[in-house]
Scaffold this active site. Structure first.
Site, PDB file in Angstrom:
ATOM      1  N   ASP A 120       0.775  -1.202   0.026  1.00 55.25           N
ATOM      2  CA  ASP A 120       0.015   0.274  -0.050  1.00 55.25           C
ATOM      3  C   ASP A 120       1.183   1.565  -0.263  1.00 55.25           C
ATOM      4  OD1 ASP A 120      -2.483   1.738   0.316  1.00 55.25           O
ATOM      5  OD2 ASP A 120      -3.315  -0.005   0.819  1.00 55.25           O
ATOM      6  N   THR A 165      -5.731  -2.035   8.872  1.00 55.61           N
ATOM      7  CA  THR A 165      -4.748  -1.454  10.346  1.00 55.61           C
ATOM      8  C   THR A 165      -4.286   0.113  10.205  1.00 55.61           C
ATOM      9  OG1 THR A 165      -2.879  -2.265   9.282  1.00 55.61           O
ATOM     10  CG2 THR A 165      -4.060  -3.730  10.163  1.00 55.61           C
ATOM     11  N   ASP A 203      -9.069  -1.093  -5.876  1.00 53.16           N
ATOM     12  CA  ASP A 203      -9.848   0.341  -5.400  1.00 53.16           C
ATOM     13  C   ASP A 203      -9.209   1.706  -4.969  1.00 53.16           C
ATOM     14  OD1 ASP A 203      -8.062  -1.261  -3.337  1.00 53.16           O
ATOM     15  OD2 ASP A 203      -8.842   0.352  -1.835  1.00 53.16           O
ATOM     16  N   GLU A 204     -10.023   2.323  -4.864  1.00 51.91           N
ATOM     17  CA  GLU A 204      -9.492   4.090  -4.768  1.00 51.91           C
ATOM     18  C   GLU A 204      -8.567   4.260  -5.692  1.00 51.91           C
ATOM     19  OE1 GLU A 204     -10.720   3.863   0.407  1.00 51.91           O
ATOM     20  OE2 GLU A 204      -8.698   3.195  -0.801  1.00 51.91           O
ATOM     21  N   HIS A 240      -3.624   2.836  -4.735  1.00 55.26           N
ATOM     22  CA  HIS A 240      -2.342   1.982  -3.402  1.00 55.26           C
ATOM     23  C   HIS A 240      -0.755   2.437  -4.278  1.00 55.26           C
ATOM     24  CE1 HIS A 240      -5.154   2.939  -0.665  1.00 55.26           C
ATOM     25  NE2 HIS A 240      -6.656   2.589  -1.820  1.00 55.26           N
TER      26      HIS A 240
END
Length: 758
Positions: free
Chosen positions: A190, A462, A319-320, A257
């Site tokens: 990430d 997390t 994603d994103e 990411h």
């Protein structure tokens, strides 16, 4: 494992137990019949296992029984005349995939399954029977026929934001096995860290695995944070999981990411510049570029990943992916037009499809988050629906296999209570009951479409889970609710019955040193503050989140026990008083640690951080620790990163002379991409801004203004100001006017002081 890619056949419940004491089996078997009697084991009891698969499971079961009951069982190849535990791996057995039958009677215990997965699950159930009642090493007589409802019963662990040791991950795998979960989705890359060794590209871990924390080098903060898993460590974790019949599905996020990867190799990015590995949470703008060299890199990385992970599925994220850099790049735009693609979403679809083609050529299958639907993906791509359940519906209707994993429904990083002593996480609350009530198959799907639902998965992101203690608190006991959702037939699901089975499971956690959260059972001690202040006495109401267990209390400050008064109705105490309460199960054992509330004028005029509320306009709320990598359980502060206004509700202002605020300076380590425009900025009148107290509304009458200290000073500080004479009950809006380019601020507590102290 995962051979069946749809809803598996299930049995019907036969609720014929002959005891009022529930068997503590989680998840609940599909069919269970109970008889009187039990089978006790001792050092003379043998485990019979005739083949290699049975011996592996027998070895695991013997180890579990020795650790939990202190009984050492010998494994033999052939049964004798004495009662024994027999494991039978029979390819001709009439059990479904991953299913088993279990019989416990005077002859001992017998588990039969046609595959190794089923045999192992049967052993888990038998272990639960041996550990459901105190220290007794005896299993009640039962006949069980069981198989899972879904083939995908998953948990996702994010190791990119905060890093877990191999031992911590193995402990999590142990608990997954004991809950009959079978997929660990491992999020390894990430913006904040690249966590897997890729030998061909060493900079990914030399640079990309480490970030420089805020306050690095001061206040005990290390100069860097991070870590990575060597390929030998990955192999060890994969083997450890496989021995417990769990598949690990790795995730390498793309095309977004990607900041840690671009920090390692800037040529992989769009701008050619080297960013730092990010210390911020949220949505970043760094993307991989779309030239051929980048795809060669991706393929080389996937080659090493596939060599480490034998899983059929490889997760590619998707994603994103904010498209700003692609939109601003002439090279990317030229590539998009050369490919005949109409927009950047279609370019992402092309990107993901190219990865899918490579994986398919190597015998693997692509899975990604539901954004991959937006640009068009290969027909055999599997979709993990996280933006609610809509993605699962759309994907299944288009013929894609899906895994239901919606936010916030199955996001375990959501807070599990709104208690003042809750740990860090996101709101809204997703409590134990919410997880248990989840249904993986959307009602919008017809029978044919529903067969595309492989199962469900809970996710543990997390950002705010900085230690193993916090990880355990976050996951357990909500993992028990998830286990039943994905294993047990819908018809057997029973919330009161689940709660009745849970105390024995909590005892297992304690025996294994698992630090589960007791939020679901912790007593709440509620009073009408303003009525108590007016009358000098308080009506006290006790309760807990699940409305389960017996509540006992004291009013003299002593520890509550089973001999203390049992709560049956609200009671009255004269101020000042200290009320303590505890929730006990049917056997008199605590379900949660006792809780205490001091009732006096000072406390009744104080609002703790968790008791403050967002002002109207934004319901976004996080609960964070003072520093992003703090490893303690407390303190934690609820904040709104979009609007600093916090509401002190229903303040009784008659006779109040001043306000005191205990505040904390927090890091503004959030990337908001296109949502940055939603952050409310308020003008400051002093160098570092103020805390302004408004009456009733954020733009209401100003009652006080307190300058904020220099941000280079201590993180925790106190503010105080006199208040003008007021009457009645009003909300107080507490607003920080600090520049939004600087730090965030949180309120630990806000207190009102009367003209004359009682």
């Amino acid at each position: 494992m995962l051979a069946a890619l749809a809803i598996l056949p299930s049995f019907t419940l036969a609720a014929e137990q002959r005891s009022d004491v529930p068997l503590s089996l989680i998840p609940l078997p599909a069919k269970l019949t109970r008889a009187d009697g039990s089978f006790a084991i001792d050092a003379g009891t043998v485990l019979v296992a005739a083949d290699a698969e049975s011996r592996r499971t027998a070895g695991w079961l013997a180890g579990q029984i020795k650790r939990s009951r202190g009984v050492e069982l010998r494994i033999v190849g052939k049964a004798g005349n004495a009662p024994a535990i027999v494991l039978s791996h029979d390819a001709k057995a009439a059990t479904p995939a991953e299913g088993y039958t279990l019989d416990v009677d005077a002859q001992g215990a017998r588990i039969v399954a046609r595959d190794g997965d089923g045999l192992f699950h049967g052993a888990v159930t038998l272990w639960q029977l041996f550990t459901q009642d105190g220290a007794k090493a005896a299993a009640p007589f039962v006949h069980i026929e069981d198989a899972p409802r879904f083939a995908w019963r998953g948990l996702m662990l994010d190791s990119a934001r905060h890093f877990q040791s191999v031992a911590e991950i193995q402990a999590l795998i142990d608990q997954m096995a004991l809950h009959k979960l079978n997929v660990l989705h491992w999020h390894l890359t990430d913006d904040q860290g690249w966590r897997i060794e890729i030998k061909r590209y060493p900079e990914l871990t030399r640079i990309g695995a480490w970030r420089t924390p805020p306050d690095a080098g001061s206040n005990g903060v290390p100069l860097r944070y991070g870590g990575f898993y060597t390929q030998d460590e990955v192999r060890a974790v994969v083997a450890y999981a496989a021995a417990r019949h769990i598949t690990i599905v790795p995730e390498l996020d793309m095309p977004g990411h990607a900041q840690a990867a671009v920090a390692s190799y800037p040529e992989l990015g769009v701008t050619g510049k080297r960013p730092p590995v990010s210390v911020d949470w949220g949505v970043h703008t760094y993307l991989y570029n779309v030239d051929d060299a980048t795809f060669v890199f991706m393929q080389h990385v996937l080659d090493e990943v596939m060599a480490l992970f034998p899983s059929r599925y490889i997760h590619v994220g998707g994603d994103e992916a904010v498209k700003d850099q692609w939109q601003a790049s002439r090279a990317v735009q030229a590539k998009m037009h050369a490919l005949g693609l109409k927009n950047e979403d279609a370019l992402q679809g092309w990107f993901i499809a190219r990865m899918g083609t490579y994986l398919k050529a190597h015998g693997r299958r692509l899975i990604g988050w539901d954004e991959i639907l937006e640009g068009g993906v290969p027909a055999d791509a599997t979709v993990m629906s996280w933006r609610g359940i809509k993605g699962a519906i759309e994907a299944a209707q288009k013929g894609h296999d899906v895994v239901s994993s919606p936010s916030p429904d199955l996001y375990l990083n959501q807070l599990q209570s709104d208690r003042a002593d809750e740990s860090a996480g996101r709101e809204p609350v997703q409590d134990l009951a919410s997880i248990y009530a989840f249904e993986a198959v959307p009602k919008e799907l017809d029978a044919a479409q529903a067969r595309h639902v492989l199962g469900a998965q809970a996710n543990v992101w997390t950002e705010y889970i900085t230690s193993d203690a916090l990880l355990q608190h976050t996951i357990y006991p909500r993992l028990d609710a998830l286990a039943e959702v994905v294993w047990s037939p819908v018809a057997t699901r029973d919330w009161p019955g689940f709660l009745a089975r849970l105390p024995a499971q909590l005892a297992r956690y304690r025996a294994q040193n698992v630090g589960y959260a007791d939020s679901a059972f912790a007593p709440s001690i509620d009073v009408d503050r303003n009525a108590a202040l007016a009358a000098g006495k308080a009506g006290v109401t006790l309760g807990n989140q699940t409305k389960f267990g017996e509540l006992h209390y004291t009013v003299d400050g002593s520890e509550p026990t089973a001999q203390s008064p049992r709560y049956q109705a609200p009671f009255e105490v004269k101020l000042p008083a200290t009320v303590r309460a505890i929730a006990l199960d049917a056997s008199g054992h605590p379900l949660a640690a006792p809780r205490e509330r001091v009732l006096d004028a000072t406390q009744l005029l104080t609002r703790e951080n968790a008791e403050l509320r967002n002002c109207p306009g934004s319901d976004f709320r996080l609960r964070v620790q003072p520093l992003p990598d703090a490893t303690s359980m407390a303190p934690a502060y609820s904040i709104n990163i979009f609007d600093t206004c916090q509401r002190y509700p229903e303040a009784r202002l008659d006779g109040i002379r001043s306000i005191q605020v205990e505040a904390v300076r927090l890091e503004r380590n959030f990337q908001l991409a296109h949502e940055a425009k939603l952050v409310v900025s308020r003008p400051a009148r002093t160098a570092h801004g103020e805390m302004v107290v408004h009456k009733d509304r954020c733009d209401g009458e100003v009652l006080a203004s307190m300058p904020l200290p220099d941000p280079s000073g201590p993180r925790r500080f106190q503010l105080a100001a006199a208040l003008p004479d007021q009457r009645g009950v009003h909300d107080l809006c507490l607003v920080f006017t600090a520049p939004i380019t600087g730090p965030l601020y949180g309120i630990e507590r806000a207190s009102l002081t009367p003209t004359a102290q009682p």
